[in-house]
Write a protein that holds these residues in place. Structure first.
Motif, PDB file in Angstrom:
ATOM      1  N   LEU A  28       0.848  -1.180   0.000  1.00 20.06           N
ATOM      2  CA  LEU A  28       0.000   0.000   0.000  1.00 20.06           C
ATOM      3  C   LEU A  28       0.888   1.236   0.000  1.00 20.06           C
ATOM      4  N   ARG A  29       0.693   2.102  -0.987  1.00 25.35           N
ATOM      5  CA  ARG A  29       1.430   3.360  -1.046  1.00 25.35           C
ATOM      6  C   ARG A  29       0.485   4.474  -0.618  1.00 25.35           C
ATOM      7  N   VAL A  30       0.900   5.224   0.408  1.00 24.51           N
ATOM      8  CA  VAL A  30       0.127   6.347   0.924  1.00 24.51           C
ATOM      9  C   VAL A  30       0.918   7.609   0.626  1.00 24.51           C
ATOM     10  N   GLY A  31       0.237   8.630   0.134  1.00 25.55           N
ATOM     11  CA  GLY A  31       0.941   9.853  -0.202  1.00 25.55           C
ATOM     12  C   GLY A  31       0.060  11.080  -0.125  1.00 25.55           C
ATOM     13  N   VAL A  32       0.663  12.190  -0.489  1.00 25.64           N
ATOM     14  CA  VAL A  32      -0.009  13.480  -0.514  1.00 25.64           C
ATOM     15  C   VAL A  32       0.265  14.095  -1.889  1.00 25.64           C
ATOM     16  N   THR A  33      -0.773  14.643  -2.498  1.00 26.54           N
ATOM     17  CA  THR A  33      -0.624  15.339  -3.772  1.00 26.54           C
ATOM     18  C   THR A  33      -1.220  16.731  -3.636  1.00 26.54           C
ATOM     19  N   GLY A  34      -0.760  17.648  -4.444  1.00 31.13           N
ATOM     20  CA  GLY A  34      -1.327  18.988  -4.461  1.00 31.13           C
ATOM     21  C   GLY A  34      -2.706  18.945  -5.091  1.00 31.13           C
ATOM     22  N   GLY A  35      -3.627  19.732  -4.543  1.00 30.09           N
ATOM     23  CA  GLY A  35      -4.971  19.793  -5.110  1.00 30.09           C
ATOM     24  C   GLY A  35      -6.030  19.550  -4.066  1.00 30.09           C
ATOM     25  N   GLY A  36      -7.235  19.365  -4.508  1.00 29.59           N
ATOM     26  CA  GLY A  36      -8.344  19.197  -3.591  1.00 29.59           C
ATOM     27  C   GLY A  36      -8.852  20.550  -3.142  1.00 29.59           C
ATOM     28  N   VAL A  67       5.578   5.150   2.105  1.00 33.78           N
ATOM     29  CA  VAL A  67       5.315   6.583   1.976  1.00 33.78           C
ATOM     30  C   VAL A  67       6.563   7.227   1.400  1.00 33.78           C
ATOM     31  N   ASP A  68       6.388   8.052   0.364  1.00 41.42           N
ATOM     32  CA  ASP A  68       7.556   8.764  -0.157  1.00 41.42           C
ATOM     33  C   ASP A  68       7.954   9.838   0.857  1.00 41.42           C
ATOM     34  N   LYS A  69       9.225  10.184   0.879  1.00 35.46           N
ATOM     35  CA  LYS A  69       9.754  11.065   1.931  1.00 35.46           C
ATOM     36  C   LYS A  69       9.159  12.474   1.906  1.00 35.46           C
ATOM     37  N   LYS A  70       8.749  12.965   0.743  1.00 32.20           N
ATOM     38  CA  LYS A  70       8.111  14.280   0.686  1.00 32.20           C
ATOM     39  C   LYS A  70       6.741  14.235   1.354  1.00 32.20           C
ATOM     40  N   SER A  71       5.973  13.197   1.061  1.00 28.89           N
ATOM     41  CA  SER A  71       4.648  13.051   1.678  1.00 28.89           C
ATOM     42  C   SER A  71       4.763  12.807   3.177  1.00 28.89           C
ATOM     43  N   ALA A  72       5.830  12.123   3.588  1.00 27.84           N
ATOM     44  CA  ALA A  72       6.012  11.802   5.003  1.00 27.84           C
ATOM     45  C   ALA A  72       6.033  13.058   5.875  1.00 27.84           C
ATOM     46  N   LEU A  73       6.506  14.180   5.319  1.00 26.25           N
ATOM     47  CA  LEU A  73       6.519  15.433   6.081  1.00 26.25           C
ATOM     48  C   LEU A  73       5.105  15.853   6.479  1.00 26.25           C
ATOM     49  N   TYR A  74       4.134  15.589   5.621  1.00 27.02           N
ATOM     50  CA  TYR A  74       2.741  15.971   5.874  1.00 27.02           C
ATOM     51  C   TYR A  74       1.947  14.885   6.587  1.00 27.02           C
ATOM     52  N   LEU A  75       2.459  13.652   6.555  1.00 23.41           N
ATOM     53  CA  LEU A  75       1.720  12.513   7.114  1.00 23.41           C
ATOM     54  C   LEU A  75       2.254  12.030   8.454  1.00 23.41           C
ATOM     55  N   ASP A  76       3.273  12.675   8.986  1.00 17.48           N
ATOM     56  CA  ASP A  76       3.864  12.258  10.256  1.00 17.48           C
ATOM     57  C   ASP A  76       2.801  12.236  11.358  1.00 17.48           C
ATOM     58  N   GLY A  77       2.614  11.084  11.981  1.00 22.33           N
ATOM     59  CA  GLY A  77       1.645  10.948  13.057  1.00 22.33           C
ATOM     60  C   GLY A  77       0.229  10.641  12.594  1.00 22.33           C
ATOM     61  N   THR A  78       0.026  10.458  11.293  1.00 23.22           N
ATOM     62  CA  THR A  78      -1.307  10.214  10.746  1.00 23.22           C
ATOM     63  C   THR A  78      -1.743   8.770  10.975  1.00 23.22           C
ATOM     64  N   THR A  79      -3.025   8.606  11.285  1.00 21.14           N
ATOM     65  CA  THR A  79      -3.632   7.286  11.414  1.00 21.14           C
ATOM     66  C   THR A  79      -4.611   7.098  10.261  1.00 21.14           C
ATOM     67  N   VAL A  80      -4.439   6.007   9.528  1.00 14.45           N
ATOM     68  CA  VAL A  80      -5.355   5.659   8.444  1.00 14.45           C
ATOM     69  C   VAL A  80      -6.267   4.563   8.970  1.00 14.45           C
ATOM     70  N   ASP A  81      -7.568   4.803   8.906  1.00 15.36           N
ATOM     71  CA  ASP A  81      -8.569   3.854   9.390  1.00 15.36           C
ATOM     72  C   ASP A  81      -9.509   3.526   8.246  1.00 15.36           C
ATOM     73  N   PHE A  82     -10.389   2.575   8.462  1.00 17.29           N
ATOM     74  CA  PHE A  82     -11.412   2.247   7.477  1.00 17.29           C
ATOM     75  C   PHE A  82     -12.754   2.324   8.165  1.00 17.29           C
ATOM     76  N   TYR A  83     -13.670   3.082   7.570  1.00 14.13           N
ATOM     77  CA  TYR A  83     -15.001   3.264   8.128  1.00 14.13           C
ATOM     78  C   TYR A  83     -16.004   2.600   7.192  1.00 14.13           C
ATOM     79  N   ASP A  84     -16.909   1.822   7.774  1.00 10.16           N
ATOM     80  CA  ASP A  84     -17.927   1.131   6.988  1.00 10.16           C
ATOM     81  C   ASP A  84     -19.269   1.328   7.672  1.00 10.16           C
TER      82      ASP A  84
END
Length: 110
Positions: A28-36, A67-84
């Motif tokens: 699983l690759r988790v990242g951050v992109t510009g936009g939204g 996680v790519d190292k650039k995205s890691a700056l924005y994702l430090d401490g983030t929890t990814v969960d799944f809601y159903d």
């Protein structure tokens, strides 16, 4: 890397891997992109290309997460969960670095 995948999210990732019959070694690759609507958007996807210089890898509940190292700056401490639930279904991000999020939860400002 200090991004955490909950057990519930890991179960969903394993279900998707099995359902889509992804090849051995896919992670699983988790990242951050510009936009939204708030400036940055979260990205989730499966990959099998790992660059030791540009990426960080960890295992959460038996799922390899990259996680790519650039995205890691924005994702430090983030929890990814799944809601159903009845009203929505999908991955959620609890990001302590986000100073503002949009209503849908898929983008943020840092």
């Amino acid at each position: 890397m200090s991004l955490v995948l909950t057990e519930r999210a890991a179960e969903e990732v394993r279900r998707i891997v099995e359902q889509q019959k992804l090849e051995e070694g896919a992670f699983l690759r988790v990242g951050v992109t510009g936009g939204g609507c708030s400036g940055f958007s979260y990205s989730l996807g499966f990959d099998n290309t790992f660059d030791e210089k540009a990426d960080s890898k960890a295992s959460c509940h038996g799922v390899d997460v990259v996680v790519d190292k650039k995205s890691a700056l924005y994702l430090d401490g983030t929890t990814v969960d799944f809601y159903d639930g009845i009203e929505k279904r999908g991955f959620t991000f609890e990001n302590p670095n986000a100073v503002k999020s949009c209503g849908c939860g898929s983008s943020f400002q840092a």
